[in-house]
Design an enzyme around this catalytic site. Sequence first.
Site, mmCIF file in Angstrom:
data_model
loop_
_atom_site.group_PDB
_atom_site.id
_atom_site.type_symbol
_atom_site.label_atom_id
_atom_site.label_comp_id
_atom_site.label_asym_id
_atom_site.label_seq_id
_atom_site.Cartn_x
_atom_site.Cartn_y
_atom_site.Cartn_z
ATOM 1 N N LYS A 203 -3.755 -11.902 7.988
ATOM 2 C CA LYS A 203 -3.382 -13.058 7.130
ATOM 3 C C LYS A 203 -3.448 -14.309 8.067
ATOM 4 C CE LYS A 203 -0.763 -10.947 3.261
ATOM 5 N NZ LYS A 203 -0.937 -9.704 3.758
ATOM 6 N N PHE B 117 6.598 -9.282 -4.537
ATOM 7 C CA PHE B 117 7.990 -9.578 -5.357
ATOM 8 C C PHE B 117 8.189 -8.563 -6.062
ATOM 9 C CE2 PHE B 117 7.505 -14.469 -4.835
ATOM 10 C CZ PHE B 117 7.676 -14.257 -3.347
ATOM 11 N N HIS C 167 -2.944 -15.842 2.603
ATOM 12 C CA HIS C 167 -2.451 -14.708 1.410
ATOM 13 C C HIS C 167 -3.171 -14.756 0.243
ATOM 14 C CE1 HIS C 167 0.139 -11.954 -0.173
ATOM 15 N NE2 HIS C 167 1.319 -12.225 0.291
ATOM 16 N N GLU D 130 9.199 -5.769 8.405
ATOM 17 C CA GLU D 130 7.931 -4.774 8.386
ATOM 18 C C GLU D 130 7.869 -4.002 9.631
ATOM 19 O OE1 GLU D 130 3.019 -4.232 7.069
ATOM 20 O OE2 GLU D 130 3.983 -6.528 7.282
ATOM 21 N N HIS E 234 1.338 -6.055 6.431
ATOM 22 C CA HIS E 234 1.335 -6.950 5.257
ATOM 23 C C HIS E 234 1.525 -8.524 5.927
ATOM 24 C CE1 HIS E 234 1.549 -8.476 1.249
ATOM 25 N NE2 HIS E 234 3.056 -9.074 1.445
ATOM 26 N N CYS F 191 2.122 -8.956 -4.776
ATOM 27 C CA CYS F 191 1.069 -9.114 -3.557
ATOM 28 C C CYS F 191 0.863 -7.582 -3.214
ATOM 29 C CB CYS F 191 1.739 -9.771 -2.358
ATOM 30 S SG CYS F 191 2.463 -11.348 -2.770
#
Length: 433
Positions: free
Chosen positions: A342, A407, A347, A321, A310, A170
């Site tokens: 998002k 990831f 996403h 975050e 994010h 991502c």
Amino acid sequence: MSSRSVSGRTVVVTGLGATTPLGGDVPSTWAGLLAGRSGVHLLTQEWAQPLPVRIAAEVAVEPETVLERVEARRMDRNTQLATVAALEAWADAGLEVKDERVDPDRFGVSIATGIGGLHTLLNTWDVQKEKGHRRVSPFAIPMLMANASAGSVGLRLGARAGVHTPVAACASSNESIAQGLDMIRLGRADIALVGGTEGVVHPLPLATFAQMQALSKRNDEPERASRPWDVDRDGFVLGEGAVMLVLETLEHARARGAHIYATLAGAGYSNDAHDMVQPDPRGVGQSAALTHALADAGLTARDVVHVNAHATSTPQGDVTEALSIRKALGEATDQVVVTGTKSMTGHLLGGAGALESLATLLALQHRTVPATINVDTIEPDLGIDVATTVRELPAGDLAAINNSFGFGGANVSVLFTNEHADAPRPTQAGDQA
């Protein structure tokens, strides 16, 4: 405020292109963000009905309605989406296909993806199983390979300085943006088309992400499923789309009279080295990416007024975050408006950073930050100022950061400023939302 490039080459953004769950181009996407409109809906396809998660954010405009039918059939959905966004960005930059004003040896492409040509891969395997190897398409490999989108766009536009495909889950398309910045700063190119694409709304990703407990299961209220920082958040919503940016040196842009949206002033990379899926709860790696972006731009935390986070709407990720932002910005956190778009777009995986970078630089251009929707009860003690309504940014020289985390522990932050930016174009004015 004056950002400085370590190479002495200032890199600006001169073209934007998008196809997203909120619209088939940049103006409609920006209008959707300002309106707080969700692009998430219930999937009605037959294949989705047995799945535990039956919601997603599909693109608002099908790419096959934009591209010529024959060429679309020789592209995976990933590449179709990338091509639509790339052609808009190129035209928005005032350029034509294989424009004589662009030296092909000084033009590079970097288009990221997180997963790639999944539809082609799985559909081709189904054909081979059911009908035999002689029925497999000879175009399958060029369609399914991860660099198909970058290769296709680079071929179409005539890029010879290098055509690249970062793959970092991502964080992929922020890596693409940062790579374009490096290509130009290092003197490999004067102009670059960068961004990300993802088109994997398919039963396999939906099933596997659901098995990981990563997706929201709010099938009964899809528009409210993505809810960053809300206490009742239960996972992200899978989205699809593509966003592209045209980058070039300030000198190159001015020489051809290009419209300048923003300056891409810096980028920062790091890795958590903690877990394949979960972020380091201490926020060490994520905050390092923000800090590196500031240093790369030659700015301080006090220059930053906005962060597009994010913010995937996962229980651990959102809290980590917020901690990372506080670590990186310190006391300056109090002046920073944070949003999570998002909540509206879902996403986009490998396309997420590019979409949110688009929102970040348009927020600077219009001095307007889109709201984070679906926040009924905010997570306590976050220590950041989450915009739950549309917020105005102050006058003057501004900097804003977009975060992307993926990831494998990948973290990439990119930093934009309004230095050298022209006034907003009428077709993208905030009052048209």
